[in-house]
Design an enzyme around this catalytic site. Structure first.
Site, mmCIF file in Angstrom:
data_model
loop_
_atom_site.group_PDB
_atom_site.id
_atom_site.type_symbol
_atom_site.label_atom_id
_atom_site.label_comp_id
_atom_site.label_asym_id
_atom_site.label_seq_id
_atom_site.Cartn_x
_atom_site.Cartn_y
_atom_site.Cartn_z
ATOM 1 N N GLU A 197 0.817 -1.223 0.000
ATOM 2 C CA GLU A 197 0.000 0.000 0.000
ATOM 3 C C GLU A 197 0.849 1.271 0.000
ATOM 4 O OE1 GLU A 197 -3.558 -0.083 2.473
ATOM 5 O OE2 GLU A 197 -3.045 1.911 3.198
ATOM 6 N N ASP A 198 1.913 1.278 0.778
ATOM 7 C CA ASP A 198 2.622 2.538 1.030
ATOM 8 C C ASP A 198 4.015 2.647 0.425
ATOM 9 O OD1 ASP A 198 0.481 3.558 2.412
ATOM 10 O OD2 ASP A 198 1.193 2.893 4.366
#
Ligand code: ZN
Length: 188
Positions: free
Chosen positions: A71-72
């Site tokens: 996700e990051d």
């Protein structure tokens, strides 16, 4: 393999996941005023699973350490699968929000997806919320208003509601942390 060498392999795998995640998150900081290193968060989530949740399952702990990498960071699912296997890759994907959506929609989808999470993913989701409540209560992002902090706590309750039954000890810990968090925010 005897059980001692199994244990050694497990420890090495978990440390490999920590090293991988720390490299991937190395340039990132949390949103608190002190800009804590990002890696503090996934390590806290894995620790909550082991400590409050009593979880010793290696795949769960590895996925917890890695849960925000897709996700990051620029990490790909294929990279996770190559190093840590298919089960861990699937778990990390279960924990990954669709970043092409807006924040309100992502939050709504977490509520809707919670009951559909796998048996291993549910505790990770709960521990993630415990760690975030602790951050929002004790070390909030400086610009967050009081109302936004309370709204965050309210939202975690709806996500955790869909994960219940997965790990009663961890759920009790969530309930306590939420209750204490609400009391702290009510007093400020
Ligand atoms: Zn997280």
């Amino acid at each position: 393999m005897d059980s001692l060498s199994d244990e050694r392999a497990d420890t090495a795998f978990l440390l490999q996941a920590i090293e991988f995640a720390s490299r991937k998150h190395s340039t990132q900081r949390r949103k608190d005023a002190g800009a804590s290193p990002y890696i503090n968060h996934p390590i806290a989530v894995a620790h909550l699973l082991a400590d409050a949740g009593g979880i010793t399952d290696l795949l769960t702990l590895m996925a917890a350490v890695l849960h925000d990498t897709i996700e990051d960071t620029e990490t790909t699912p294929a990279e996770i699968e190559a190093q840590f296997g298919e089960t861990v890759r699937k778990l990390v994907e279960e924990m990954t929000d669709d970043e092409t959506l807006g924040s309100a929609q992502r939050k709504q989808l977490q509520i809707e997806h919670a009951p559909k999470l796998s048996r291993r993913a549910k505790p990770i989701r709960i521990a993630d919320k415990i760690a975030n409540i602790q951050d929002v209560v004790e070390h909030p992002p400086p610009r967050w208003t009081h109302a936004r902090r309370i709204a965050y706590l309210d939202w975690t309750e709806k996500v955790v509601a869909g994960c219940r039954g997965a790990n009663p000890a961890l759920e009790r810990h969530y309930d306590e942390v939420l209750k204490r968090g609400r009391a702290t925010l009510a007093a400020t």
